[in-house]
Scaffold this motif. Sequence first.
Motif, mmCIF file in Angstrom:
data_model
loop_
_atom_site.group_PDB
_atom_site.id
_atom_site.type_symbol
_atom_site.label_atom_id
_atom_site.label_comp_id
_atom_site.label_asym_id
_atom_site.label_seq_id
_atom_site.Cartn_x
_atom_site.Cartn_y
_atom_site.Cartn_z
ATOM 1 N N ILE A 96 -0.413 -8.235 -10.512
ATOM 2 C CA ILE A 96 -0.474 -7.048 -11.382
ATOM 3 C C ILE A 96 -0.761 -7.412 -12.831
ATOM 4 O O ILE A 96 -0.872 -6.529 -13.677
ATOM 5 N N ALA A 97 -0.904 -8.709 -13.133
ATOM 6 C CA ALA A 97 -1.193 -9.127 -14.505
ATOM 7 C C ALA A 97 -2.527 -8.560 -14.949
ATOM 8 O O ALA A 97 -3.473 -8.475 -14.161
ATOM 9 N N ALA A 157 0.824 -1.214 0.000
ATOM 10 C CA ALA A 157 0.000 0.000 0.000
ATOM 11 C C ALA A 157 0.859 1.265 0.000
ATOM 12 O O ALA A 157 0.485 2.267 -0.598
ATOM 13 N N GLY A 158 2.019 1.210 0.632
ATOM 14 C CA GLY A 158 2.856 2.406 0.744
ATOM 15 C C GLY A 158 4.040 2.423 -0.201
ATOM 16 O O GLY A 158 4.917 3.274 -0.084
ATOM 17 N N PRO A 198 3.436 1.787 -9.853
ATOM 18 C CA PRO A 198 2.470 2.768 -10.388
ATOM 19 C C PRO A 198 1.083 2.587 -9.754
ATOM 20 O O PRO A 198 0.698 1.472 -9.405
ATOM 21 N N GLU A 199 0.353 3.681 -9.649
ATOM 22 C CA GLU A 199 -0.926 3.677 -8.926
ATOM 23 C C GLU A 199 -1.932 2.674 -9.482
ATOM 24 O O GLU A 199 -2.608 1.980 -8.732
ATOM 25 N N SER A 200 -2.025 2.569 -10.813
ATOM 26 C CA SER A 200 -3.006 1.650 -11.411
ATOM 27 C C SER A 200 -2.689 0.200 -11.049
ATOM 28 O O SER A 200 -3.583 -0.585 -10.725
ATOM 29 N N LEU A 201 -1.400 -0.146 -11.091
ATOM 30 C CA LEU A 201 -0.999 -1.516 -10.742
ATOM 31 C C LEU A 201 -1.169 -1.772 -9.248
ATOM 32 O O LEU A 201 -1.534 -2.877 -8.840
ATOM 33 N N ARG A 202 -0.896 -0.755 -8.429
ATOM 34 C CA ARG A 202 -1.038 -0.910 -6.977
ATOM 35 C C ARG A 202 -2.490 -1.217 -6.621
ATOM 36 O O ARG A 202 -2.768 -2.107 -5.820
ATOM 37 N N THR A 203 -3.426 -0.492 -7.251
ATOM 38 C CA THR A 203 -4.854 -0.713 -6.992
ATOM 39 C C THR A 203 -5.236 -2.148 -7.325
ATOM 40 O O THR A 203 -5.907 -2.822 -6.551
ATOM 41 N N ARG A 204 -4.783 -2.618 -8.502
ATOM 42 C CA ARG A 204 -5.101 -3.980 -8.932
ATOM 43 C C ARG A 204 -4.503 -5.009 -7.980
ATOM 44 O O ARG A 204 -5.154 -5.964 -7.580
#
Length: 141
Positions: A102-103, A47-48, A53-59
């Motif tokens: 992240i796939a 999370a930190g 990248p933000e999009s991959l972190r969310t996924r």
Amino acid sequence: MDGDVRVTDRWTVPAAELRERFSRSSGPGGQGVNTADTRVELSFDLAGSASLPESLRTRALERLAGRLVDGVLTITASEHRAQLANREAARERLAGLLREAIAPPPPPRRPTRPSRGAKERRLAEKKRQSQRKRDRRVDGE
């Protein structure tokens, strides 16, 4: 090995974002098992993380939600007798988990209907099966 964990060709987790803890491992090791801290706990604050990248972190957060504790992913490795081998195993497992998380999602399924040939084959097989069972009957019905 410089400590970084290579997840994909484009993303590597820097060693500074990883935390390792060592403790006594159960399992093989004879008398040395009571003195050597070979079990490795590798923690990564998903999370930190600044490297993702933000999009991959969310996924990744979404897909690994069941494994995270306060946004931190922890991997434990104790299958080897040597601490170095366990460190390597934990890093490989972390990279595999993150790669999977992240796939990109698979393309949506396009609904299809069975062809006429497939329907005919299914019905012919049903007729054959019912005839087979009818032939097995004793009462001759």
